[in-house]
Design a protein around this motif. Structure first.
Motif, short mmCIF file in Angstrom:
data_model
loop_
_atom_site.label_atom_id
_atom_site.label_comp_id
_atom_site.label_asym_id
_atom_site.label_seq_id
_atom_site.Cartn_x
_atom_site.Cartn_y
_atom_site.Cartn_z
N TYR A 1 0.85 -1.18 0.00
CA TYR A 1 0.00 0.00 0.00
C TYR A 1 0.89 1.24 0.00
O TYR A 1 1.93 1.28 0.65
CB TYR A 1 -0.93 0.04 1.22
N SER A 2 0.47 2.25 -0.75
CA SER A 2 1.17 3.53 -0.80
C SER A 2 0.36 4.56 -0.03
O SER A 2 -0.75 4.92 -0.43
CB SER A 2 1.37 3.98 -2.26
N MET A 3 0.90 5.02 1.08
CA MET A 3 0.24 6.05 1.89
C MET A 3 0.59 7.42 1.35
O MET A 3 1.76 7.72 1.09
CB MET A 3 0.68 5.95 3.36
N ASP A 4 -0.40 8.27 1.21
CA ASP A 4 -0.21 9.58 0.62
C ASP A 4 0.32 10.57 1.67
O ASP A 4 -0.25 11.64 1.89
CB ASP A 4 -1.55 10.07 0.04
N VAL A 5 1.42 10.17 2.30
CA VAL A 5 2.06 11.02 3.31
C VAL A 5 3.56 10.73 3.30
O VAL A 5 3.99 9.58 3.20
CB VAL A 5 1.45 10.77 4.71
N GLY A 6 4.34 11.80 3.36
CA GLY A 6 5.80 11.68 3.39
C GLY A 6 6.37 12.91 4.07
O GLY A 6 5.64 13.76 4.59
N SER A 7 7.69 13.04 4.06
CA SER A 7 8.34 14.10 4.83
C SER A 7 7.98 15.50 4.34
O SER A 7 7.71 16.40 5.15
CB SER A 7 9.86 13.91 4.80
N VAL A 8 7.95 15.72 3.03
CA VAL A 8 7.62 17.04 2.50
C VAL A 8 6.14 17.34 2.68
O VAL A 8 5.74 18.41 3.15
CB VAL A 8 8.01 17.15 1.02
N ARG A 9 5.31 16.38 2.31
CA ARG A 9 3.87 16.59 2.38
C ARG A 9 3.41 16.86 3.83
O ARG A 9 2.61 17.76 4.08
CB ARG A 9 3.14 15.37 1.82
N LEU A 10 3.94 16.07 4.78
CA LEU A 10 3.54 16.25 6.18
C LEU A 10 4.08 17.57 6.73
O LEU A 10 3.39 18.25 7.51
CB LEU A 10 4.03 15.08 7.02
N ARG A 11 5.28 17.92 6.35
CA ARG A 11 5.85 19.21 6.77
C ARG A 11 4.99 20.38 6.29
O ARG A 11 4.66 21.29 7.05
CB ARG A 11 7.27 19.34 6.23
N GLU A 12 4.59 20.35 5.02
CA GLU A 12 3.80 21.44 4.48
C GLU A 12 2.39 21.48 5.06
O GLU A 12 1.81 22.56 5.22
CB GLU A 12 3.73 21.34 2.95
N ARG A 13 1.85 20.32 5.37
CA ARG A 13 0.48 20.27 5.90
C ARG A 13 0.41 20.67 7.37
O ARG A 13 -0.52 21.37 7.79
CB ARG A 13 -0.08 18.85 5.78
N ARG A 14 1.35 20.20 8.19
CA ARG A 14 1.15 20.26 9.63
C ARG A 14 2.24 20.96 10.44
O ARG A 14 1.94 21.58 11.46
CB ARG A 14 1.01 18.83 10.18
#
Length: 331
Positions: free
Chosen positions: A163-176
């Motif tokens: 499974y590919s989770m739509d969350v990673g270091s850049v995405r989570l940093r920008e979101r939260r």
């Protein structure tokens, strides 16, 4: 055959030029293995598009990698674009530019394809370092800038679930994680995001079946370098390193609660990774916590992870050998 793989992710673009089969009978003999942080996915989670500056940074590296491929006489090349390119409305602009520079069509991998290619690359190096003893089935976790792939599989390459989770270091940093260092409220929101994705992932991957855990990609290798107290980046020590979950928890906590400036001071920190490594640490923490919980519930408590320097990049090189794609260089 002289082959190359280029992995263009949300945060980095990486190149591997290798000989197949390897001179000593292994799958690959490396000639070039290099990486640059270009942040192609900057802002994509918010805007849905590649920024012009991000495209320019990335294509500059594509041109440099093309020069290296010509220099080493690459006969077959596979170029994979992953999470950010999947999400960008203007991805065709990027794809067309890569074709113009390299003469090959990039593969925009689905999450499932990204997971399987990462797993094949990881197991290709099973006989290197501490990976020789990895039990089966194992979970490989490829923690990227835009997505995180979880693959449960056997040492022979059989995939049991992914499974590919739509969350990673850049995405989570920008979101939260907007503060420096993040506030406790921001960290809690980030953890909740990852936990929600893990809930979905468990519909596809039996985390409790794992008898070994392999961590892949830049966040995990950087965290490992910190745990080993390395003065600079030493891939020969990082590859195959086995860390207890307690060690991983400790190093992740440090990255989550320290500042970007403190991250940047570390001798092994790649330029451009210092601002997102804390978010990556949150993802890695939550993944190992969930795997520890599920294996404990299954009567076998997994308590350590092995770090691999071999991942989707190796999988792309193997793909280039298996299904040749000759580059058509510009005059």
């Amino acid at each position: 055959m002289r082959v190359a793989g280029i992995d263009c992710g949300t945060n980095t673009i990486r190149l591997l030029i290798a000989q197949i089969p390897g001179a000593d009978g292994t799958a690959l003999t490396d000639y070039v293995r290099t990486m640059a942080v270009v942040r192609l996915g900057q802002g994509v989670d918010r805007t849905g598009k590649f920024a012009e500056a991000a495209l320019e940074r990335t294509l500059e590296k594509v041109r440099e990698y093309g020069v290296l491929c010509r220099k080493y006489g690459v006969e077959s090349l596979r170029f994979a674009a992953t999470s950010a390119t999947r999400d960008a409305e203007n991805r065709q602009v990027f794809i067309d530019a890569v074709v113009q520079e390299l003469g090959v069509e990039p593969q925009v991998l689905s999450g499932e394809q990204e997971a399987s290619t990462s797993f094949s690359g990881a197991i290709s190096a099973m006989n290197a370092g501490g990976l020789r003893a990895a039990a089966s089935p194992m979970i490989a976790v490829d923690l990227g800038g835009g997505s995180t792939e979880l693959v449960l599989g056997k040492a022979d390459g059989t995939i049991l679930g992914s499974y590919s989770m739509d969350v990673g270091s850049v995405r989570l940093r920008e979101r939260r994680l907007h503060s420096n260092p993040p506030t406790e409220e921001e960290i809690a929101a980030a953890r909740n995001d990852v936990r929600d994705y893990l809930d979905i992932a468990e519909r596809h991957v039996d985390l409790g079946a794992a008898r070994a855990l392999i961590g892949l990609a830049g966040t995990v290798t950087t965290l490992t370098a910190k745990a080993l107290e390395l003065p600079d980046y030493q891939p020969e020590r990082i590859h195959g390193a086995e860390l207890s979950f307690a060690q991983i928890e400790s190093v992740c906590e440090w990255f989550v609660h320290s500042t970007v400036a403190e991250h940047a001071e570390l001798g092994f920190m790649a330029a451009g990774r210092a601002d997102v490594i804390g978010a990556g640490a949150v993802v890695w923490q939550e993944v190992i916590r969930r795997i520890a919980q599920r294996t404990r519930e299954a009567g076998y408590e997994l308590s350590s992870a092995v770090t691999s320097e071999h991942d989707i990049l190796d999988g792309l090189a193997l793909w280039a050998a298996r299904d040749p794609q000759a580059p058509q260089w510009k005059c």
